[in-house]
Design a protein around this motif. Structure first.
Motif, PDB file in Angstrom:
ATOM      1  N   TYR A   2      47.628  37.073  42.718  1.00  0.00           N
ATOM      2  CA  TYR A   2      47.558  37.619  41.162  1.00  0.00           C
ATOM      3  C   TYR A   2      46.204  37.870  41.154  1.00  0.00           C
ATOM      4  O   TYR A   2      45.204  37.277  41.605  1.00  0.00           O
ATOM      5  CB  TYR A   2      47.764  36.164  40.540  1.00  0.00           C
ATOM      6  N   VAL A  25      40.842  27.299  48.282  1.00  0.00           N
ATOM      7  CA  VAL A  25      41.425  28.277  47.288  1.00  0.00           C
ATOM      8  C   VAL A  25      41.925  29.486  48.031  1.00  0.00           C
ATOM      9  O   VAL A  25      40.951  30.266  48.373  1.00  0.00           O
ATOM     10  CB  VAL A  25      40.511  28.473  46.094  1.00  0.00           C
ATOM     11  N   ASN A  26      42.982  29.891  48.258  1.00  0.00           N
ATOM     12  CA  ASN A  26      43.431  31.009  49.089  1.00  0.00           C
ATOM     13  C   ASN A  26      43.076  32.393  48.095  1.00  0.00           C
ATOM     14  O   ASN A  26      43.766  32.418  47.013  1.00  0.00           O
ATOM     15  CB  ASN A  26      44.854  30.988  49.418  1.00  0.00           C
ATOM     16  N   HIS A  27      42.645  33.210  48.606  1.00  0.00           N
ATOM     17  CA  HIS A  27      42.036  34.421  47.567  1.00  0.00           C
ATOM     18  C   HIS A  27      41.841  35.548  48.650  1.00  0.00           C
ATOM     19  O   HIS A  27      41.964  35.544  49.770  1.00  0.00           O
ATOM     20  CB  HIS A  27      40.772  33.944  46.803  1.00  0.00           C
ATOM     21  N   GLU A  41      45.980  33.365  45.368  1.00  0.00           N
ATOM     22  CA  GLU A  41      47.379  33.215  45.421  1.00  0.00           C
ATOM     23  C   GLU A  41      48.184  32.125  44.463  1.00  0.00           C
ATOM     24  O   GLU A  41      49.184  32.231  44.438  1.00  0.00           O
ATOM     25  CB  GLU A  41      47.250  32.551  47.084  1.00  0.00           C
ATOM     26  N   ASN A  42      47.340  31.276  44.070  1.00  0.00           N
ATOM     27  CA  ASN A  42      47.695  30.009  42.943  1.00  0.00           C
ATOM     28  C   ASN A  42      47.341  30.280  41.653  1.00  0.00           C
ATOM     29  O   ASN A  42      46.246  30.281  41.527  1.00  0.00           O
ATOM     30  CB  ASN A  42      47.517  28.735  43.764  1.00  0.00           C
ATOM     31  N   PRO A  43      48.072  30.916  40.911  1.00  0.00           N
ATOM     32  CA  PRO A  43      47.494  31.183  39.724  1.00  0.00           C
ATOM     33  C   PRO A  43      47.024  29.921  38.905  1.00  0.00           C
ATOM     34  O   PRO A  43      46.326  30.057  37.634  1.00  0.00           O
ATOM     35  CB  PRO A  43      48.874  31.823  38.785  1.00  0.00           C
ATOM     36  N   ASP A  44      47.270  28.869  39.296  1.00  0.00           N
ATOM     37  CA  ASP A  44      46.879  27.501  38.376  1.00  0.00           C
ATOM     38  C   ASP A  44      45.706  27.339  38.531  1.00  0.00           C
ATOM     39  O   ASP A  44      44.945  26.547  37.686  1.00  0.00           O
ATOM     40  CB  ASP A  44      47.543  26.392  39.179  1.00  0.00           C
ATOM     41  N   TYR A  45      44.756  28.182  39.551  1.00  0.00           N
ATOM     42  CA  TYR A  45      43.396  27.949  39.510  1.00  0.00           C
ATOM     43  C   TYR A  45      42.479  29.070  38.787  1.00  0.00           C
ATOM     44  O   TYR A  45      41.369  28.936  39.006  1.00  0.00           O
ATOM     45  CB  TYR A  45      43.043  27.918  41.330  1.00  0.00           C
ATOM     46  N   THR A  46      43.355  29.824  38.263  1.00  0.00           N
ATOM     47  CA  THR A  46      42.514  30.882  37.623  1.00  0.00           C
ATOM     48  C   THR A  46      41.530  30.341  36.582  1.00  0.00           C
ATOM     49  O   THR A  46      40.309  30.917  36.554  1.00  0.00           O
ATOM     50  CB  THR A  46      43.746  31.804  36.512  1.00  0.00           C
ATOM     51  N   GLN A 231      42.743  16.895  45.424  1.00  0.00           N
ATOM     52  CA  GLN A 231      43.592  17.502  46.822  1.00  0.00           C
ATOM     53  C   GLN A 231      44.434  16.196  47.189  1.00  0.00           C
ATOM     54  O   GLN A 231      43.478  15.286  47.939  1.00  0.00           O
ATOM     55  CB  GLN A 231      42.799  17.884  47.946  1.00  0.00           C
TER      56      GLN A 231
END
Length: 287
Positions: A2, A25-27, A41-46, A231
């Motif tokens: 994203y 955080v995968n990016h 990769e995960n929009p929740d961490y935006t 986590q």
């Protein structure tokens, strides 16, 4: 992936990218003409990532903290692995519990009576009215510590080892991300609710950090819905709730585990949920 943020190409994001990897955080950062783009990769961490990025860019001391954390990260290969300096409050609670478990002979010495919510040798506690009167007399005598010391009373080494492991894994995250004041308040609140509920239900013959552990778990689960930062396996909450429900059945006694402090588990869990609902997490992630 994203698309999250576009920045000038001359902005050095190497340190920030390393920090994101340490947080699990995968990016990805790609080049587009005179710009570079941050992808998640995960929009929740935006939201938390953008807040951390803004701090990284605008506050030099944040960049220093990120560089310092690179030498002693709380995440390794995406897994939460703190050292004692990351959670001294939680570590202190565990050390005190272990020392008192040894000092009381796992609840077999007379010292144990001083840690119970009321001294069972001095009061009748067979009825709710008697328990209320006994607790009132105890508190009026200034023995307020008894509201919290049952947390440190354990009756077997597996009991304290399991509680300590769970408290370290979850509580250290609360202390690191949300601060020491938050973990102290969570400990006090969940202890007070879980211990008094258990006492009014069954009397003073109980102990353990399980109520606090359930409180921390409840807090982490609900608070995580508002701001992802902790986590832990998603199945952990399911297993914990199922085990709590099993505790209200005769199953644990049938298999020789004895009767659990079920009301303490329930009270701690509800207290943790209440803490998460009434005291929302800060929108700023700690780095």
């Amino acid at each position: 992936m994203y698309r999250i943020k576009q920045l000038e190409s001359d902005v050095n994001l190497a340190g920030f990218s390393q920090w994101l990897r340490q947080q699990g955080v995968n990016h990805r950062i790609t080049a587009e003409g005179n710009f570079q783009v941050l992808w998640l990769e995960n929009p929740d961490y935006t939201e938390p990532v953008l807040e951390a990025l803004n701090q990284f860019l605008s506050e030099p001391h944040m960049r220093d903290r990120i560089n310092q954390q690179g030498s002693a990260p709380v995440f390794r290969e995406g897994r939460w692995q703190p050292s004692p300096r990351h959670a001294p409050v939680v570590l202190s609670i565990i050390v005190i519990a272990v020392l008192l478990a040894w000092a009381t002979g796992l609840g077999s010495s007379l010292l144990s009576a001083s840690l119970m919510i009321v001294d069972p040798r001095l009061y009748d506690w067979s009825t709710l009215a008697e328990r209320i009167a006994a607790l009132s007399d105890t508190l009026m005598a200034g023995q307020v510590w008894r509201l919290f010391t049952p947390d440190f009373l354990h009756f077997s080494w597996p009991h304290i080892i399991f509680n300590s492991v769970m408290l370290w894994f979850l509580g250290s995250q609360v202390e690191w991300f949300d601060g020491r004041a938050r973990i102290v308040a969570l400990f006090v609140f969940t202890s007070l609710i879980s211990n008094t509920l258990q006492y009014f239900s069954t009397g003073p013959l109980f102990g353990g950090l399980s109520g606090v552990v359930y409180g921390v778990l409840g807090y982490c689960w609900l608070s995580q819905q508002r701001l992802p930062r902790f986590q832990f396996p998603p199945a952990l909450i399911v297993v914990a709730v199922v085990w709590m429900l099993i505790g209200f059945t005769p199953f644990t006694e049938w298999v020789g585990l004895g009767r659990m402090a079920n009301e303490a588990h329930l009270g701690g869990f509800v207290a943790g949920l209440a803490m998460a609902g009434l005291w929302p997490p800060r929108r700023q992630r700690r780095v």
